[in-house]
Design a protein around this motif. Structure first.
Motif, PDB file in Angstrom:
ATOM      1  N   ALA A  29       0.829  -1.212   0.000  1.00 26.27           N
ATOM      2  CA  ALA A  29       0.000   0.000   0.000  1.00 26.27           C
ATOM      3  C   ALA A  29       0.859   1.255   0.000  1.00 26.27           C
ATOM      4  CB  ALA A  29      -0.931  -0.012   1.204  1.00 26.27           C
ATOM      5  N   LEU A  30       1.971   1.213   0.725  1.00 26.07           N
ATOM      6  CA  LEU A  30       2.878   2.363   0.777  1.00 26.07           C
ATOM      7  C   LEU A  30       3.457   2.658  -0.600  1.00 26.07           C
ATOM      8  CD1 LEU A  30       4.540   4.424   2.517  1.00 26.07           C
ATOM      9  CD2 LEU A  30       6.274   2.618   2.710  1.00 26.07           C
ATOM     10  N   ARG A  31       3.859   1.628  -1.314  1.00 27.96           N
ATOM     11  CA  ARG A  31       4.408   1.832  -2.657  1.00 27.96           C
ATOM     12  C   ARG A  31       3.378   2.485  -3.568  1.00 27.96           C
ATOM     13  NH1 ARG A  31       9.282  -0.706  -3.200  1.00 27.96           N
ATOM     14  NH2 ARG A  31       9.732  -2.464  -1.789  1.00 27.96           N
ATOM     15  N   ASP A  32       2.142   2.025  -3.490  1.00 30.50           N
ATOM     16  CA  ASP A  32       1.082   2.598  -4.330  1.00 30.50           C
ATOM     17  C   ASP A  32       0.788   4.043  -3.938  1.00 30.50           C
ATOM     18  OD1 ASP A  32       0.862   0.208  -5.675  1.00 30.50           O
ATOM     19  OD2 ASP A  32      -0.857  -0.502  -4.502  1.00 30.50           O
ATOM     20  N   GLU A  33       0.654   4.292  -2.644  1.00 28.66           N
ATOM     21  CA  GLU A  33       0.287   5.631  -2.175  1.00 28.66           C
ATOM     22  C   GLU A  33       1.413   6.633  -2.421  1.00 28.66           C
ATOM     23  OE1 GLU A  33      -2.312   8.465  -0.600  1.00 28.66           O
ATOM     24  OE2 GLU A  33      -2.687   6.357  -1.142  1.00 28.66           O
ATOM     25  N   ASN A  34       2.649   6.153  -2.415  1.00 27.01           N
ATOM     26  CA  ASN A  34       3.772   7.060  -2.608  1.00 27.01           C
ATOM     27  C   ASN A  34       3.803   7.644  -4.022  1.00 27.01           C
ATOM     28  OD1 ASN A  34       5.828   7.896  -0.664  1.00 27.01           O
ATOM     29  ND2 ASN A  34       7.297   7.363  -2.278  1.00 27.01           N
TER      30      ASN A  34
END
Length: 225
Positions: A29-34
């Motif tokens: 999720a962090l990779r996507d949101e970043n």
């Protein structure tokens, strides 16, 4: 010292194997949101397990296993470090994440939901505007200099509250610069993920002047005057 992604994954599997799936969700999720908002620096994503996940998880071990039970307050949670990681590792512990930026708090709430965490409370607020309440553990990663942090957050602490403050290379300098204003028992521990970084931890007993006034009042009452 945990220096690589492989070492970070091995460290987590050995100590928190039951939480790795939740952390995998967080990393994805962090990779996507970043891509939508700058939560962490892009280069740090190449070492996300070492630089963010284990860097956060080590707070449960740096005090030699003496983390008190009870509610945990994470100030300036931002991308969720260390707060979301702590909540994933200890899903029975109430963890409150505070940030003053709406986009960040929306992200924190979404990430907690994706991870299936029911122990997370996300608060959109400046620390100065939070209602008085005491927590058993207080953390803050790159939130504010130590003197400023204590000015705004000491009211959330009791003498039994454990403070866990990742401070990078300036940890000892910030602690030394605090001087005698605060009555505290703090020290610096070496970070597990960065040989140049330190973590300030310990207990706060209040402002030194307040402590002196309180002791003087007790002596006066005891003398019958």
């Amino acid at each position: 010292m945990v220096e690589t992604e492989a070492e970070a994954r091995a460290w987590l599997n050995e100590r928190h194997g039951d939480a790795v799936n939740r952390l995998e969700v967080l990393v994805g999720a962090l990779r996507d949101e970043n891509e939508k908002q700058n939560l962490v620096s892009r280069p740090s994503l190449d070492g996300v397990w070492q630089r963010h996940i284990v860097d956060s998880a080590q707070l449960l071990h740096v005090s030699r296993g003496t983390i008190p039970p009870g509610a945990w307050l994470d100030l300036g949670s931002g991308a969720g470090f260390p707060g979301l990681v702590i909540a994933a590792l200890e899903p029975q512990r109430p963890v409150t994440l505070v940030d003053s930026r709406r986009l960040r708090t929306e992200w924190l709430a979404r990430a907690a939901a994706l991870m299936g965490l029911s122990n997370v409370e996300v608060m959109l607020s400046r620390v100065e505007d939070l209602a008085d309440r005491q927590w058993q553990v207080i953390s803050a990663r790159a939130f504010a200099p130590l003197d400023r942090l204590l000015d705004v957050a000491a009211r959330f602490s009791t003498p039994e509250t454990l403070w866990l403050l990742p401070k990078g290379a300036k940890a000892q300098h910030e602690l030394d610069a605090l001087g005698a204003e605060w009555n505290r028992v703090f020290h610096v521990e070496q970070s597990l993920t960065d040989p140049a970084a330190g973590i300030i931890l310990g207990h706060l007993h209040g402002r030194a002047e307040t402590m002196r006034v309180g002791k003087a009042a007790k002596r006066k009452r005891g003398s019958g005057r």
